[in-house]
Design an enzyme around this catalytic site. Structure first.
Site, PDB file in Angstrom:
ATOM      1  N   GLY A 202       0.823  -1.215   0.000  1.00 49.29           N
ATOM      2  CA  GLY A 202       0.000   0.000   0.000  1.00 49.29           C
ATOM      3  C   GLY A 202       0.849   1.252   0.000  1.00 49.29           C
ATOM      4  O   GLY A 202       2.062   1.185  -0.264  1.00 49.29           O
ATOM      5  N   ASN A 203       0.235   2.383   0.262  1.00 43.96           N
ATOM      6  CA  ASN A 203       0.991   3.637   0.355  1.00 43.96           C
ATOM      7  C   ASN A 203       0.377   4.508   1.447  1.00 43.96           C
ATOM      8  O   ASN A 203      -0.627   4.140   2.050  1.00 43.96           O
ATOM      9  CB  ASN A 203       1.037   4.344  -1.003  1.00 43.96           C
ATOM     10  CG  ASN A 203      -0.342   4.716  -1.493  1.00 43.96           C
ATOM     11  OD1 ASN A 203      -1.011   5.553  -0.913  1.00 43.96           O
ATOM     12  ND2 ASN A 203      -0.793   4.053  -2.562  1.00 43.96           N
ATOM     13  N   ARG A 204       0.978   5.649   1.688  1.00 42.73           N
ATOM     14  CA  ARG A 204       0.623   6.456   2.856  1.00 42.73           C
ATOM     15  C   ARG A 204      -0.453   7.517   2.596  1.00 42.73           C
ATOM     16  O   ARG A 204      -0.673   8.392   3.410  1.00 42.73           O
ATOM     17  CB  ARG A 204       1.893   7.138   3.388  1.00 42.73           C
ATOM     18  CG  ARG A 204       2.838   6.152   4.065  1.00 42.73           C
ATOM     19  CD  ARG A 204       4.270   6.621   3.980  1.00 42.73           C
ATOM     20  NE  ARG A 204       4.463   7.924   4.586  1.00 42.73           N
ATOM     21  CZ  ARG A 204       4.740   8.132   5.868  1.00 42.73           C
ATOM     22  NH1 ARG A 204       4.874   7.110   6.671  1.00 42.73           N
ATOM     23  NH2 ARG A 204       4.914   9.337   6.326  1.00 42.73           N
ATOM     24  N   SER A 205      -1.154   7.421   1.465  1.00 49.24           N
ATOM     25  CA  SER A 205      -2.167   8.443   1.185  1.00 49.24           C
ATOM     26  C   SER A 205      -3.368   8.295   2.127  1.00 49.24           C
ATOM     27  O   SER A 205      -3.903   7.200   2.301  1.00 49.24           O
ATOM     28  CB  SER A 205      -2.634   8.312  -0.264  1.00 49.24           C
ATOM     29  OG  SER A 205      -3.664   9.232  -0.496  1.00 49.24           O
TER      30      SER A 205
END
Ligand SMILES: Cc1cc2nc3c(=O)[nH]c(=O)nc-3n(C[C@H](O)[C@H](O)[C@H](O)COP(=O)(O)O)c2cc1C
Length: 400
Positions: free
Chosen positions: A208-211
């Site tokens: 995933g990512n940190r958005s």
């Protein structure tokens, strides 16, 4: 400085009690609020509550304090009128210009922005009479917030629920800040993606990512306050649904692509604020991947995800549509942004630098909006809403 004057109209729906929280939020954030309920509204919440919470006298009809001519003055002096909840009856009266109580008189004398937050049973909302009244009010410049979907009076569920007071308050704040009586996105449909995609490895793990989705949600809120019909494709966000916005939850990049393409076929603008994974694991393990003491872990093989921004930029789902992309960069921000804009073929690219207190998860952002026409619009460090407003300013110019 004088406090902005807000008229809170309350009509006779079961959601009238929620207007108490809206009133609280408005007064506590420095607004002078005059509550004007209808006679029916007082069956749900009494005049004493409105009067004590607002610090002003409360009347439903035009025959009290006649020497102050309240049926004219309250509307004339207002900086914003918000009617929440707005009943089917109130929308009909407002659309037809009736003036048989204090609230309907106020609506006719107000020259400031007007917001209606309708709430009613689904059948009443969907009735052609109500829909035509809503269209009339929107055509005249009012912001009519789409009702939410959810629990209604009794056991029923469906479209017609009053959006959360905190979200109606956000719309009021944005409308007051702009102060315009002609919402420039009225009649427009905009699609926004927000959040970050998650690409599953096994039933418990993902890449995933940190958005957080905050920038996309700010875009959705500001577009709704400017009168747009908004579809928000939300990837793994944990934020409250903005008022008047149709939220479509998704998980992976492939699901996000499908949802964006479906909604974009009838959209005037598409803003891709979501952080979409460029790659996903080539295989998905149906069972949890186990740690084996005597073996090194298997490497993760990645394959490319579809490039949704490039796809809709080159093959616009609707002719004349404006497409906006986002790029989070860590170095050579502007040069990388310009290259990305050309490669993707979108109309505008919002380039922001990943850093402390901005971009991922933060309430603030700082960016430069690059245009395919060579323009550069810097947006100084500030709330994500300010960046969102600049994006809509640039989009509306291109829609004209
Ligand atoms: C228990 C109850 C709940 C109601 N809830 C709603 C509602 O949520 N929305 C609506 O449009 N009308 C609702 N009504 C009907 C309105 O109260 C009725 O149309 C009334 O004439 C509205 O008057 P007003 O628009 O002057 O406030 C409800 C009526 C009752 C008795």
């Amino acid at each position: 400085m004088e406090k902005p004057k807000v008229v809170l109209g309350v009509s006779g729906g079961i959601a009238a009690y929620k207007a108490c929280e809206l009133l609280r939020r408005l007064t506590e954030s420095g607004h002078d609020v005059r509550v004007v309920p209808t006679e029916s509204a007082l069956h749900f919440v009494g005049a004493a509550t409105w009067s004590a919470l607002s610090g002003h006298p409360v009347s439903t009809e035009v025959w009290s304090d006649v020497h102050e001519v309240p049926h004219v003055r309250i509307g004339q002096q207002a900086d914003l009128v918000v009617v929440a909840p707005a009943t089917a009856d109130m929308l009909a009266k407002a659309a037809h210009g009736l003036a048989d109580d204090l609230l309907t008189n106020t609506l006719l004398t107000a020259r400031c922005p007007v917001v209606f937050a309708p709430a009613m049973h689904t059948e009443m909302w969907e009735h052609p009479a109500t829909q035509e009244n809503v269209a009339t009010l929107r055509r005249r410049g009012a912001v009519v917030i789409e009702p939410a979907v959810g629990r209604l009076t009794g056991v029923d569920t469906g479209k017609g629920r009053l959006p959360e007071p905190a979200e109606i308050f956000e719309i009021c704040r944005r409308v007051l800040a702009r102060g315009v009586t002609e919402p420039d996105l009225a009649g427009r449909h905009v699609v926004i993606s927000a959040g970050g995609t998650r690409e599953p490895l096994d039933p418990v793990r993902f890449l995933g990512n940190r958005s957080s989705g905050k920038q996309g949600y700010a875009l959705a809120r500001t577009a709704a306050a400017r009168g747009a019909r908004v579809t928000l494709i939300a990837a793994n966000t944990a934020l409250p649904d903005p008022a008047g916005v149709d939220v479509v939850p998704v998980g992976t990049a492939v699901q996000l692509r499908e949802a964006v393409l479906k909604a974009a076929s009838e959209a005037d603008a598409v803003v891709m604020a979501a952080a979409v994974a460029d790659f996903r694991p080539a295989t998905y393990a149906a069972g949890k991947i186990k740690k084996k003491d005597d073996q090194e872990p298997e490497p993760i093989v990645l394959i490319r995800n579809p490039d949704i921004l490039a796809e809709i930029s080159t093959d616009r789902p609707r002719p004349g549509q404006v497409v906006v992309g986002f790029a989070a960069e860590t170095d050579d921000v502007l040069a990388n942004g310009r290259t990305k804009l050309e490669r993707k073929g979108c109309d505008l690219l919002v380039v922001n630098e990943v850093g402390e207190r901005k971009t991922f998860g933060s309430e603030e952002n700082e960016a430069v909006v690059l245009g395919a026409d060579g323009s550069e619009t810097p947006v100084p460090y500030g709330p994500k809403e300010a960046l969102a407003e600049t994006v809509w300013d640039l989009v509306t110019r291109r829609l004209r």
